[in-house]
Motif scaffolding. Structure first.
Motif, PDB file in Angstrom:
ATOM      1  N   GLU A  51     -12.663 -10.653  -1.184  1.00 46.95           N
ATOM      2  CA  GLU A  51     -11.772  -9.880  -0.319  1.00 46.95           C
ATOM      3  C   GLU A  51     -10.905  -8.906  -1.111  1.00 46.95           C
ATOM      4  O   GLU A  51     -10.654  -7.775  -0.682  1.00 46.95           O
ATOM      5  CB  GLU A  51     -10.884 -10.830   0.496  1.00 46.95           C
ATOM      6  CG  GLU A  51     -11.614 -11.586   1.589  1.00 46.95           C
ATOM      7  CD  GLU A  51     -12.202 -10.624   2.612  1.00 46.95           C
ATOM      8  OE1 GLU A  51     -11.448  -9.845   3.201  1.00 46.95           O
ATOM      9  OE2 GLU A  51     -13.435 -10.649   2.796  1.00 46.95           O
ATOM     10  N   GLN A  52     -10.451  -9.323  -2.284  1.00 41.23           N
ATOM     11  CA  GLN A  52      -9.646  -8.431  -3.123  1.00 41.23           C
ATOM     12  C   GLN A  52     -10.459  -7.219  -3.577  1.00 41.23           C
ATOM     13  O   GLN A  52      -9.953  -6.090  -3.629  1.00 41.23           O
ATOM     14  CB  GLN A  52      -9.112  -9.200  -4.344  1.00 41.23           C
ATOM     15  CG  GLN A  52      -8.078 -10.258  -4.018  1.00 41.23           C
ATOM     16  CD  GLN A  52      -6.703  -9.682  -3.739  1.00 41.23           C
ATOM     17  OE1 GLN A  52      -6.568  -8.633  -3.134  1.00 41.23           O
ATOM     18  NE2 GLN A  52      -5.670 -10.381  -4.169  1.00 41.23           N
ATOM     19  N   ASP A  53     -11.730  -7.437  -3.889  1.00 43.06           N
ATOM     20  CA  ASP A  53     -12.588  -6.312  -4.274  1.00 43.06           C
ATOM     21  C   ASP A  53     -12.776  -5.351  -3.108  1.00 43.06           C
ATOM     22  O   ASP A  53     -12.744  -4.125  -3.277  1.00 43.06           O
ATOM     23  CB  ASP A  53     -13.953  -6.826  -4.746  1.00 43.06           C
ATOM     24  CG  ASP A  53     -13.869  -7.517  -6.091  1.00 43.06           C
ATOM     25  OD1 ASP A  53     -12.875  -7.296  -6.801  1.00 43.06           O
ATOM     26  OD2 ASP A  53     -14.812  -8.269  -6.432  1.00 43.06           O
ATOM     27  N   ARG A  54     -12.977  -5.914  -1.907  1.00 48.25           N
ATOM     28  CA  ARG A  54     -13.137  -5.050  -0.728  1.00 48.25           C
ATOM     29  C   ARG A  54     -11.885  -4.218  -0.473  1.00 48.25           C
ATOM     30  O   ARG A  54     -11.967  -2.999  -0.246  1.00 48.25           O
ATOM     31  CB  ARG A  54     -13.438  -5.909   0.499  1.00 48.25           C
ATOM     32  CG  ARG A  54     -13.514  -5.112   1.811  1.00 48.25           C
ATOM     33  CD  ARG A  54     -13.689  -6.047   2.998  1.00 48.25           C
ATOM     34  NE  ARG A  54     -12.565  -6.943   3.166  1.00 48.25           N
ATOM     35  CZ  ARG A  54     -11.415  -6.594   3.763  1.00 48.25           C
ATOM     36  NH1 ARG A  54     -11.257  -5.361   4.228  1.00 48.25           N
ATOM     37  NH2 ARG A  54     -10.448  -7.479   3.900  1.00 48.25           N
ATOM     38  N   ILE A  55     -10.731  -4.855  -0.547  1.00 45.61           N
ATOM     39  CA  ILE A  55      -9.471  -4.138  -0.304  1.00 45.61           C
ATOM     40  C   ILE A  55      -9.237  -3.088  -1.387  1.00 45.61           C
ATOM     41  O   ILE A  55      -8.797  -1.972  -1.113  1.00 45.61           O
ATOM     42  CB  ILE A  55      -8.301  -5.148  -0.236  1.00 45.61           C
ATOM     43  CG1 ILE A  55      -8.456  -6.035   1.002  1.00 45.61           C
ATOM     44  CG2 ILE A  55      -6.966  -4.415  -0.201  1.00 45.61           C
ATOM     45  CD1 ILE A  55      -7.446  -7.175   1.063  1.00 45.61           C
ATOM     46  N   ALA A  56      -9.546  -3.439  -2.636  1.00 46.77           N
ATOM     47  CA  ALA A  56      -9.351  -2.483  -3.737  1.00 46.77           C
ATOM     48  C   ALA A  56     -10.216  -1.247  -3.547  1.00 46.77           C
ATOM     49  O   ALA A  56      -9.770  -0.122  -3.805  1.00 46.77           O
ATOM     50  CB  ALA A  56      -9.653  -3.158  -5.075  1.00 46.77           C
ATOM     51  N   ASP A  57     -11.463  -1.436  -3.094  1.00 46.88           N
ATOM     52  CA  ASP A  57     -12.342  -0.295  -2.848  1.00 46.88           C
ATOM     53  C   ASP A  57     -11.778   0.596  -1.746  1.00 46.88           C
ATOM     54  O   ASP A  57     -11.783   1.835  -1.857  1.00 46.88           O
ATOM     55  CB  ASP A  57     -13.746  -0.772  -2.461  1.00 46.88           C
ATOM     56  CG  ASP A  57     -14.492  -1.391  -3.623  1.00 46.88           C
ATOM     57  OD1 ASP A  57     -14.081  -1.150  -4.773  1.00 46.88           O
ATOM     58  OD2 ASP A  57     -15.481  -2.113  -3.393  1.00 46.88           O
ATOM     59  N   GLN A  58     -11.289  -0.002  -0.668  1.00 46.70           N
ATOM     60  CA  GLN A  58     -10.746   0.787   0.429  1.00 46.70           C
ATOM     61  C   GLN A  58      -9.482   1.526   0.009  1.00 46.70           C
ATOM     62  O   GLN A  58      -9.292   2.693   0.355  1.00 46.70           O
ATOM     63  CB  GLN A  58     -10.461  -0.123   1.633  1.00 46.70           C
ATOM     64  CG  GLN A  58     -11.719  -0.709   2.271  1.00 46.70           C
ATOM     65  CD  GLN A  58     -11.393  -1.599   3.466  1.00 46.70           C
ATOM     66  OE1 GLN A  58     -10.239  -1.769   3.828  1.00 46.70           O
ATOM     67  NE2 GLN A  58     -12.422  -2.173   4.058  1.00 46.70           N
ATOM     68  N   ILE A  59      -8.611   0.852  -0.743  1.00 50.95           N
ATOM     69  CA  ILE A  59      -7.391   1.507  -1.220  1.00 50.95           C
ATOM     70  C   ILE A  59      -7.739   2.657  -2.164  1.00 50.95           C
ATOM     71  O   ILE A  59      -7.125   3.730  -2.129  1.00 50.95           O
ATOM     72  CB  ILE A  59      -6.468   0.484  -1.916  1.00 50.95           C
ATOM     73  CG1 ILE A  59      -5.883  -0.483  -0.881  1.00 50.95           C
ATOM     74  CG2 ILE A  59      -5.346   1.189  -2.676  1.00 50.95           C
ATOM     75  CD1 ILE A  59      -5.002  -1.557  -1.471  1.00 50.95           C
ATOM     76  N   GLY A  60      -8.743   2.459  -3.009  1.00 51.32           N
ATOM     77  CA  GLY A  60      -9.157   3.536  -3.916  1.00 51.32           C
ATOM     78  C   GLY A  60      -9.645   4.754  -3.162  1.00 51.32           C
ATOM     79  O   GLY A  60      -9.315   5.897  -3.522  1.00 51.32           O
ATOM     80  N   ASP A  61     -10.432   4.542  -2.105  1.00 49.35           N
ATOM     81  CA  ASP A  61     -10.921   5.667  -1.301  1.00 49.35           C
ATOM     82  C   ASP A  61      -9.763   6.408  -0.638  1.00 49.35           C
ATOM     83  O   ASP A  61      -9.724   7.648  -0.621  1.00 49.35           O
ATOM     84  CB  ASP A  61     -11.900   5.166  -0.230  1.00 49.35           C
ATOM     85  CG  ASP A  61     -13.199   4.655  -0.821  1.00 49.35           C
ATOM     86  OD1 ASP A  61     -13.482   5.019  -1.979  1.00 49.35           O
ATOM     87  OD2 ASP A  61     -13.911   3.898  -0.139  1.00 49.35           O
ATOM     88  N   ILE A  62      -8.815   5.656  -0.077  1.00 49.90           N
ATOM     89  CA  ILE A  62      -7.672   6.287   0.591  1.00 49.90           C
ATOM     90  C   ILE A  62      -6.824   7.049  -0.413  1.00 49.90           C
ATOM     91  O   ILE A  62      -6.401   8.186  -0.164  1.00 49.90           O
ATOM     92  CB  ILE A  62      -6.828   5.204   1.315  1.00 49.90           C
ATOM     93  CG1 ILE A  62      -7.609   4.641   2.506  1.00 49.90           C
ATOM     94  CG2 ILE A  62      -5.494   5.777   1.761  1.00 49.90           C
ATOM     95  CD1 ILE A  62      -6.932   3.463   3.173  1.00 49.90           C
ATOM     96  N   GLN A  63      -6.586   6.468  -1.582  1.00 52.60           N
ATOM     97  CA  GLN A  63      -5.780   7.138  -2.595  1.00 52.60           C
ATOM     98  C   GLN A  63      -6.449   8.430  -3.062  1.00 52.60           C
ATOM     99  O   GLN A  63      -5.779   9.439  -3.296  1.00 52.60           O
ATOM    100  CB  GLN A  63      -5.537   6.198  -3.786  1.00 52.60           C
ATOM    101  CG  GLN A  63      -4.508   6.704  -4.780  1.00 52.60           C
ATOM    102  CD  GLN A  63      -3.128   6.840  -4.159  1.00 52.60           C
ATOM    103  OE1 GLN A  63      -2.773   6.074  -3.279  1.00 52.60           O
ATOM    104  NE2 GLN A  63      -2.385   7.834  -4.607  1.00 52.60           N
TER     105      GLN A  63
END
Length: 491
Positions: A350-362
């Motif tokens: 789950e942390q990897d999934r959230i990190a990927d989404q945050i990276g895309d948004i950033q």
């Protein structure tokens, strides 16, 4: 095949499927008619098509499906490539100086990227630097690169070999080396490392442009205005010719190439080169902006930029809120793990999934700011040049005068009566437009009357003399105030 069956006796044309014969309905109809005219029956090994009404209906349906599949596949491919280019990815094989590589992340997924080919990149960088100096020709650089051992990358089908001179020309024109990716006419900032400084790349393009027509010239006359000035009567390029009087004195003239070659019915007389030089120097005096005009233009431009940014605030706010929500979700997961409710393997997933989404948004948020800041800085630089262009042009040597003319003007037309008419390069057409300048002065006068302008998170007071000190504004994502918006509206 159609030619063969027309000349030989053939009974059947057998295909595995209809979509192996044609991928669009028009080709399918044309091929089918040609086969029928030759007395050949089309047979599909996997589909029940024949000359019966139901067979013809099925044939038409299958060929239409094949066309849809082909067109849809092409559309999806272009969409995927456009998205990759917009993210800075390399969509084709990397040019000489780079190598394509596969990189695996911690989850074992492979992604394709590029890295600098150290062995070849130094030769590419050297080629750009020496050609930008203007003292080397393409042939000389080509011979030197071969002597230095520059070769193409080997492939399973082709061994490495020295590059051709045409490849060198395309290489020097490729914006990939300065860090940009181009696709479908659009340019994006690439994620790869640039091996050529931008100023060197632009200098090379100026040299290439100056030499563009030299290969076709029967007699070469070098002058910094050549290739920029045109006849105001017929629109053809002005070329240089030398006239010698009876005393042996040589006088260089600009003459209309249309009249010189007989291509047009132009009657334009020859002009002394020094007279044309003075006309263009005087034109620079006309377009140079005063300090007050520069401040007015800068103020209005930055206000317009903030208005555009305000229109995007809703999307940026949504992205920021989504990023904050994901941060909260990550913290809740971590607390749940500490409480023993979430196992370590699920936590990591789950942390990897959230990190990927945050990276895309950033990345999307930063892209908004980067485009805004880059365009704003470019216009500030253009205004700075426009405010000092007379002194810059007077002190410049011939090479830099050529660059000034190419930066400001697409074409300079010299009229019969000595007037100068120009086609500007962007953004100088808008900056030099009289109506735009008047709008900027009116905007500055209104701003001066009010005494202050709301800018993002702070208030900037306009002091006497139109000292618009907000030339570096945009301190946040807040929209401009209603008053600022009304003043910043453009025609």
């Amino acid at each position: 095949m159609i030619k063969y069956v027309a000349e030989h006796q053939v009974n059947y044309c057998i295909v595995h499927k209809v979509d192996r014969l044609a991928r669009n309905r028009a080709d399918d109809v044309a091929i089918h008619l040609a086969l029928r005219d030759a007395g050949v029956m089309l047979v599909s090994a996997s589909e029940n098509i024949d000359e019966t009404p139901s067979g013809m209906l099925l044939h038409g349906i299958m060929s239409s499906i094949a066309e849809f599949y082909s067109r849809n596949l092409a559309t999806e491919t272009v969409k995927g490539l456009t998205q990759k280019a917009a993210q800075g990815g390399t969509i084709n094989r990397a040019p000489i100086g780079y190598v394509n590589i596969g990189v695996r992340d911690e989850r074992g997924r492979e992604s394709r990227t590029v890295k600098v080919d150290e062995e070849r990149a130094r030769h590419i960088t050297w080629a750009f630097q020496v050609y930008a100096s203007g003292r080397w020709t393409l042939s000389q650089i080509h011979r030197e690169l071969i002597a230095r051992g520059l070769t193409t990358l080997p492939t399973p089908k082709r061994p490495s070999k020295p590059i051709a001179i045409s490849t060198l020309h395309r290489l020097l024109s490729n914006p990939y080396y300065k860090g940009d990716v181009t696709f479908k006419g659009a340019t994006y900032k690439g994620s790869h490392e640039a091996i050529v400084p931008k100023e060197v790349w632009y200098q090379v393009q100026a040299v290439l442009g100056a030499h563009k027509s030299a290969a076709d010239a029967t007699q070469v006359h070098d002058h910094y205005l050549k290739g920029t000035v045109y006849c105001g009567q017929c629109g053809e390029r002005l070329i240089i010719t030398n006239a010698k009087n009876r005393h042996g004195n040589v006088y260089p003239y600009f003459v209309c190439s249309g009249r010189h070659s007989g291509k047009t019915e132009c009657t334009r007389q020859a002009m002394l080169i020094e007279d044309v030089e003075r006309l263009i120097e005087k034109y620079y005096e006309m377009i140079e902006v005063s300090p007050g005009m520069r401040q007015g233009l800068a103020g209005k431009i930055h206000a317009d930029f903030d208005l555009l940014m305000a229109n995007e605030t809703k999307e940026l706010s949504r992205l920021t809120s989504e990023r904050d929500r994901l941060d909260d979700e990550r913290m809740k997961l971590l607390k749940a793990h500490y409480a023993g409710a979430v196992p370590i393997d699920l936590l990591k997933q789950e942390q990897d999934r959230i990190a990927d989404q945050i990276g895309d948004i950033q990345h999307r948020i930063e892209a908004h700011h980067d485009e805004y800041a880059s365009a704003r800085a470019n216009l500030d630089d253009s205004l700075g040049l426009l405010a000092n262009i007379v002194s810059v042009y007077e002190r410049a040597d011939d090479a830099n005068r050529r660059l000034c003319n190419q930066a400001f003007f697409h074409r300079i037309f010299i009229e019969e009566d000595g007037d100068v008419r120009v086609e500007y390069e962007r953004p100088f057409g808008s900056l030099c437009d009289t109506e735009e300048q008047m709008n900027a002065l009116n905007w500055a006068a209104e701003a001066k009357k009010k005494g202050e302008v709301q800018t993002g998170q702070r208030v900037v007071t306009l002091v006497e003399g139109l000292n618009l000190s907000h030339l570096g504004w945009l301190t946040g994502l807040e929209p401009a105030t209603t008053g600022t918006t009304s003043r910043c509206s453009t025609d």
